[in-house]
Design an enzyme around this catalytic site. Structure first.
Site, mmCIF file in Angstrom:
data_model
loop_
_atom_site.group_PDB
_atom_site.id
_atom_site.type_symbol
_atom_site.label_atom_id
_atom_site.label_comp_id
_atom_site.label_asym_id
_atom_site.label_seq_id
_atom_site.Cartn_x
_atom_site.Cartn_y
_atom_site.Cartn_z
ATOM 1 C CB CYS A 256 -0.926 -0.010 1.217
ATOM 2 S SG CYS A 256 -1.894 -1.530 1.407
ATOM 3 C CG ASP A 304 -7.494 -4.848 -4.259
ATOM 4 O OD1 ASP A 304 -6.950 -4.573 -3.168
ATOM 5 O OD2 ASP A 304 -8.608 -5.404 -4.343
ATOM 6 C CB CYS A 376 -0.664 5.848 10.950
ATOM 7 S SG CYS A 376 -1.866 6.172 9.642
#
Length: 434
Positions: A256, A304, A376
């Protein structure tokens, strides 16, 4: 060209878009800045938008106490202007007479002259009753710290002993941290060049590539930026390169990848073949720009991470990093608009997406390889909750114990909370494939 406009009027319009229409602070600020040629005006706008977003929950509630009838729905920009007014008085501590007068004048610029008297009256009343009003707002964690009630409650549930410190840390200005590109310069060389330009920087005490600057600044104007000597990256985001155990020749996946900071750091650390996958095509150019400026090469793919069938070439990876889409509750001090846009109802969908990406990427890992799951977030459901559920019933996973100078161990990994070591909040779980 748009007509001239004052900072406060522009800030009110922009803050209404952020808080009431769901636009991102960064996008709104980027659109507004060209209308303010003076750097001092741009600095004031930045402060008003950041503090307006940070303290919206508090001052939004305060305005309801100051008005007989809410104007949030019918006059959203004027409501936002009132928040801007309270930010000037309470947070920026500007001279009251100037802040009030300029804010009232902004009502006229916004073509709402009939509401100038109301704005003046509200701000004057706040000045008269501020001690009583502040005491009432301080009575609950949400308005005391400017967090939505659901998030304040979630933090209290997950981190009962650290709740107050987490909420307080989210409202402190973070330091500016840089990551030195060791392919181009040493930390000491960068510190010397910055000192020559009148900019103070210190070596981070335990992050091998980290520098700390005391205040935010326009990094694009610093010596060495154009040459790729460094990048802006919080210390918590520099940790993954240490945890991955990178070595020359490895095949590495950043699942990602946008905006590419962690991928670039991995490439600066070792001569690896890195594949950077990002699902949003509009974010791909930012990855490529960062790679180019830093003099790095990677295979960048729009795809993806939760379904490799459309992009994987069938060759397994030695190391995989998943910086999973998450609630961003660990980086609220840097992105104050997160607290306005994130909803409690978002979390289950994020957890499902995280679990899907983790399961898909695990199948791409070589036996003996390692996968680093990162968020995060400070919410346990997105962190240990996802990892523990994935590990349940599987014999091919070993969770590697972690130990960092700051933060604390969790059942499956390690959690840095906002403010720990003056870092952002971040979670890490390192999984080895048997």
């Amino acid at each position: 060209m748009s007509p001239p406009i004052s900072v406060r009027a522009l800030a009110a319009d922009a803050l209404a878009d952020i808080a009431l229409s769901g636009h991102s602070l960064r996008d709104v600020a980027d659109k507004a800045f060209p209308r303010l040629p003076d750097s001092r005006d741009r600095a004031l706008l930045t402060a008003l938008l950041n503090e307006g977003a940070r303290w919206w929950t508090r001052f939004d509630a305060a305005i309801d106490k100051l008005l007989d009838k809410p104007i949030r729905r019918n006059e959203p920009v004027v409501h936002a202007l009132l928040v801007i007014g309270l930010v000037q008085l309470e947070v920026l501590e500007l001279p009251a007479y100037a802040a009030v007068a300029a804010t009232v004048e902004a009502v006229r610029e916004l073509r709402r002259p009939r509401l100038a008297g109301l704005v003046n009256a509200v701000l004057r009343r706040w000045q008269r009753e501020r001690e009583t009003l502040n005491a009432a707002l301080d009575a609950t964690p949400a308005t005391r710290h400017g967090h939505p009630a659901w998030l304040a409650a979630a933090i209290a549930r997950d981190w009962p002993e650290q709740t107050e410190s987490i909420l307080a840390a989210a409202n402190r200005e973070p330091p500016l941290m840089l990551r030195v590109n060791r392919n181009r310069a040493t930390r000491e060389e960068v510190v010397g060049r910055l000192a020559g330009a009148g900019q103070t920087a210190e070596l981070h005490p335990w992050l091998a590539d980290g520098l700390v600057l005391p205040h935010s600044t326009d990094v694009t104007r610093l010596p060495g930026f154009d040459q790729g000597d460094f990048a802006v990256q919080d210390g918590a985001a520099q940790v993954p390169a240490d945890l991955l155990g990178l070595a020359n020749g490895q095949r590495v996946l950043d699942a990602c990848a946008a905006p590419g900071g962690k991928a670039c750091h991995a490439l600066e650390r070792a001569n690896v073949h890195l594949v950077a996958v990002e699902s949003e095509a509009k974010r791909i150019p930012r990855i490529r720009q960062n790679l180019e400026r830093l003099g790095l090469r990677a295979t960048v793919i729009t795809g993806d991470a939760g379904d490799a069938s459309g992009w994987w070439d069938g060759k397994p990876f030695d190391r995989i990093m998943i910086d999973a889409p998450c609630s961003a509750t660990g980086v609220i001090r840097r992105r104050p608009d997160v607290r306005l846009h994130r909803r409690e109802a978002d979390i289950p969908a994020l957890v499902a997406q995280q679990a899907r990406i983790l399961a898909a990427c695990w199948d791409l890992l070589v036996p003996g390889g390692s996968l680093l799951y990162v968020t995060c977030s400070i919410l346990r459901s997105e962190n240990d909750g996802v990892v523990a559920a994935f590990m349940t019933g599987r014999s091919d996973i070993v969770a590697t114990p972690l130990a960092l100078p700051v933060g604390q161990p969790t059942a499956c990994g390690w959690q840095v909370l906002p403010g720990d070591g003056d870092l952002d909040g971040m979670y890490y779980a390192l999984l080895r494939k048997r």
